[in-house]
Design a protein around this motif. Structure first.
Motif, PDB file in Angstrom:
ATOM      1  N   TYR A 179      43.684  40.978  37.519  1.00  0.00           N
ATOM      2  CA  TYR A 179      42.667  41.527  36.627  1.00  0.00           C
ATOM      3  C   TYR A 179      41.419  40.665  36.607  1.00  0.00           C
ATOM      4  O   TYR A 179      40.644  40.726  35.660  1.00  0.00           O
ATOM      5  CB  TYR A 179      43.236  41.674  35.212  1.00  0.00           C
ATOM      6  CG  TYR A 179      44.333  42.706  35.148  1.00  0.00           C
ATOM      7  CD1 TYR A 179      44.017  44.048  35.021  1.00  0.00           C
ATOM      8  CD2 TYR A 179      45.660  42.331  35.249  1.00  0.00           C
ATOM      9  CE1 TYR A 179      45.008  45.009  34.987  1.00  0.00           C
ATOM     10  CE2 TYR A 179      46.661  43.288  35.213  1.00  0.00           C
ATOM     11  CZ  TYR A 179      46.332  44.624  35.083  1.00  0.00           C
ATOM     12  OH  TYR A 179      47.309  45.572  35.056  1.00  0.00           O
ATOM     13  N   ALA A 180      41.197  39.874  37.645  1.00  0.00           N
ATOM     14  CA  ALA A 180      40.040  38.977  37.678  1.00  0.00           C
ATOM     15  C   ALA A 180      38.735  39.755  37.579  1.00  0.00           C
ATOM     16  O   ALA A 180      37.819  39.355  36.859  1.00  0.00           O
ATOM     17  CB  ALA A 180      40.060  38.121  38.942  1.00  0.00           C
ATOM     18  N   GLY A 181      38.629  40.849  38.293  1.00  0.00           N
ATOM     19  CA  GLY A 181      37.401  41.632  38.268  1.00  0.00           C
ATOM     20  C   GLY A 181      37.098  42.194  36.899  1.00  0.00           C
ATOM     21  O   GLY A 181      35.967  42.140  36.417  1.00  0.00           O
ATOM     22  N   THR A 182      38.133  42.725  36.259  1.00  0.00           N
ATOM     23  CA  THR A 182      37.953  43.300  34.930  1.00  0.00           C
ATOM     24  C   THR A 182      37.573  42.231  33.914  1.00  0.00           C
ATOM     25  O   THR A 182      36.661  42.418  33.106  1.00  0.00           O
ATOM     26  CB  THR A 182      39.236  44.021  34.486  1.00  0.00           C
ATOM     27  OG1 THR A 182      39.606  44.968  35.506  1.00  0.00           O
ATOM     28  CG2 THR A 182      39.054  44.733  33.178  1.00  0.00           C
ATOM     29  N   ILE A 183      38.258  41.084  33.977  1.00  0.00           N
ATOM     30  CA  ILE A 183      37.952  39.986  33.058  1.00  0.00           C
ATOM     31  C   ILE A 183      36.537  39.461  33.314  1.00  0.00           C
ATOM     32  O   ILE A 183      35.783  39.182  32.377  1.00  0.00           O
ATOM     33  CB  ILE A 183      38.982  38.845  33.185  1.00  0.00           C
ATOM     34  CG1 ILE A 183      40.389  39.350  32.853  1.00  0.00           C
ATOM     35  CG2 ILE A 183      38.600  37.655  32.309  1.00  0.00           C
ATOM     36  CD1 ILE A 183      40.575  39.876  31.459  1.00  0.00           C
ATOM     37  N   THR A 187      39.332  31.538  40.164  1.00  0.00           N
ATOM     38  CA  THR A 187      40.223  30.400  40.388  1.00  0.00           C
ATOM     39  C   THR A 187      41.447  30.504  39.482  1.00  0.00           C
ATOM     40  O   THR A 187      42.583  30.330  39.942  1.00  0.00           O
ATOM     41  CB  THR A 187      39.489  29.071  40.169  1.00  0.00           C
ATOM     42  OG1 THR A 187      38.396  28.999  41.098  1.00  0.00           O
ATOM     43  CG2 THR A 187      40.400  27.883  40.393  1.00  0.00           C
ATOM     44  N   ILE A 188      41.227  30.805  38.213  1.00  0.00           N
ATOM     45  CA  ILE A 188      42.342  30.939  37.276  1.00  0.00           C
ATOM     46  C   ILE A 188      43.287  32.060  37.710  1.00  0.00           C
ATOM     47  O   ILE A 188      44.504  31.937  37.607  1.00  0.00           O
ATOM     48  CB  ILE A 188      41.819  31.184  35.843  1.00  0.00           C
ATOM     49  CG1 ILE A 188      41.165  29.906  35.314  1.00  0.00           C
ATOM     50  CG2 ILE A 188      42.934  31.649  34.910  1.00  0.00           C
ATOM     51  CD1 ILE A 188      40.401  30.091  34.011  1.00  0.00           C
ATOM     52  N   PHE A 189      42.739  33.131  38.233  1.00  0.00           N
ATOM     53  CA  PHE A 189      43.564  34.256  38.666  1.00  0.00           C
ATOM     54  C   PHE A 189      44.167  34.061  40.054  1.00  0.00           C
ATOM     55  O   PHE A 189      44.803  34.967  40.585  1.00  0.00           O
ATOM     56  CB  PHE A 189      42.783  35.564  38.584  1.00  0.00           C
ATOM     57  CG  PHE A 189      42.812  36.174  37.216  1.00  0.00           C
ATOM     58  CD1 PHE A 189      43.773  37.121  36.883  1.00  0.00           C
ATOM     59  CD2 PHE A 189      41.912  35.781  36.255  1.00  0.00           C
ATOM     60  CE1 PHE A 189      43.815  37.665  35.621  1.00  0.00           C
ATOM     61  CE2 PHE A 189      41.940  36.320  34.984  1.00  0.00           C
ATOM     62  CZ  PHE A 189      42.901  37.271  34.662  1.00  0.00           C
ATOM     63  N   GLY A 190      43.969  32.909  40.660  1.00  0.00           N
ATOM     64  CA  GLY A 190      44.674  32.554  41.885  1.00  0.00           C
ATOM     65  C   GLY A 190      44.098  33.069  43.179  1.00  0.00           C
ATOM     66  O   GLY A 190      44.808  33.099  44.188  1.00  0.00           O
ATOM     67  N   LEU A 191      42.829  33.448  43.221  1.00  0.00           N
ATOM     68  CA  LEU A 191      42.269  33.932  44.476  1.00  0.00           C
ATOM     69  C   LEU A 191      42.346  32.906  45.605  1.00  0.00           C
ATOM     70  O   LEU A 191      42.554  33.287  46.754  1.00  0.00           O
ATOM     71  CB  LEU A 191      40.830  34.403  44.286  1.00  0.00           C
ATOM     72  CG  LEU A 191      40.687  35.883  43.933  1.00  0.00           C
ATOM     73  CD1 LEU A 191      41.246  36.212  42.584  1.00  0.00           C
ATOM     74  CD2 LEU A 191      39.247  36.326  44.053  1.00  0.00           C
ATOM     75  N   PRO A 192      42.207  31.595  45.322  1.00  0.00           N
ATOM     76  CA  PRO A 192      42.321  30.635  46.414  1.00  0.00           C
ATOM     77  C   PRO A 192      43.769  30.355  46.835  1.00  0.00           C
ATOM     78  O   PRO A 192      43.997  29.756  47.873  1.00  0.00           O
ATOM     79  CB  PRO A 192      41.711  29.347  45.844  1.00  0.00           C
ATOM     80  CG  PRO A 192      41.060  29.710  44.580  1.00  0.00           C
ATOM     81  CD  PRO A 192      41.702  30.961  44.104  1.00  0.00           C
TER      82      PRO A 192
END
Length: 161
Positions: free
Chosen positions: A102-106, A22-27
């Motif tokens: 970088y959502a996956g890495t985080i 959510t923070i990384f903007g996927l939605p």
């Protein structure tokens, strides 16, 4: 006791990947090829477009859910080094998918830290089961409901940001 550990890990994994994604903007918008189509299809069946984009981005690129699952598996197999190795592989996967985030890495790094901190109390294998259940609740049970829940979480986040 195992069910209790699985439930704790399920909640931690679910929160880890949903909050980070959510923070990384996927939605917010489709970030990779295919995510737009999935989001629109979910909206067509009565779901939420933002939740659909979230779900589409999960399917099409290594995001925090993939990072959380891969790091859980690798941590179980190799310890902290495995979690860090999984984080590196997820980062490479994002680059291969032309995913600018970088959502996956985080997600991989954060779950590695969480498992490390809890490993004296909870066996890392429970995080694998917890993450499979977390993914199942978002991608496997009911797309309309899951997309609406993700859309609400996204809008709550946007209001507070």
């Amino acid at each position: 006791m195992e069910i209790f550990y699985i439930l704790i890990c399920f909640v931690l994994c679910w929160l880890n990947f949903v909050i980070i994604d959510t923070i990384f903007g996927l939605p917010e918008k489709p970030g990779v090829l295919g995510a737009k189509h999935i989001g629109e299809k979910i909206k067509f069946i009565g779901g939420d477009l933002n939740g659909g984009y979230f779900m589409g981005n999960i399917v099409c690129s290594p995001d925090a859910s993939a990072g959380t699952l891969l790091s859980s598996i690798m941590y179980y197999l190799m310890g902290v080094d495995g979690g860090l190795l999984a984080s590196f592989f997820v980062w490479i996967g994002n680059r291969l998918c032309a995913d600018s985030g970088y959502a996956g890495t985080i997600g991989a790094l954060s779950i590695t830290l969480i498992i490390y901190l809890l490993s004296p109390f909870i066996n890392p294998k429970y995080f694998i089961v917890g993450m499979v259940l977390a993914i199942l609740t978002i991608q496997g049970l009911e797309h309309r409901f899951a997309s609406k829940l993700l859309g609400k979480i996204y809008r709550l986040y946007k209001e507070r940001a």
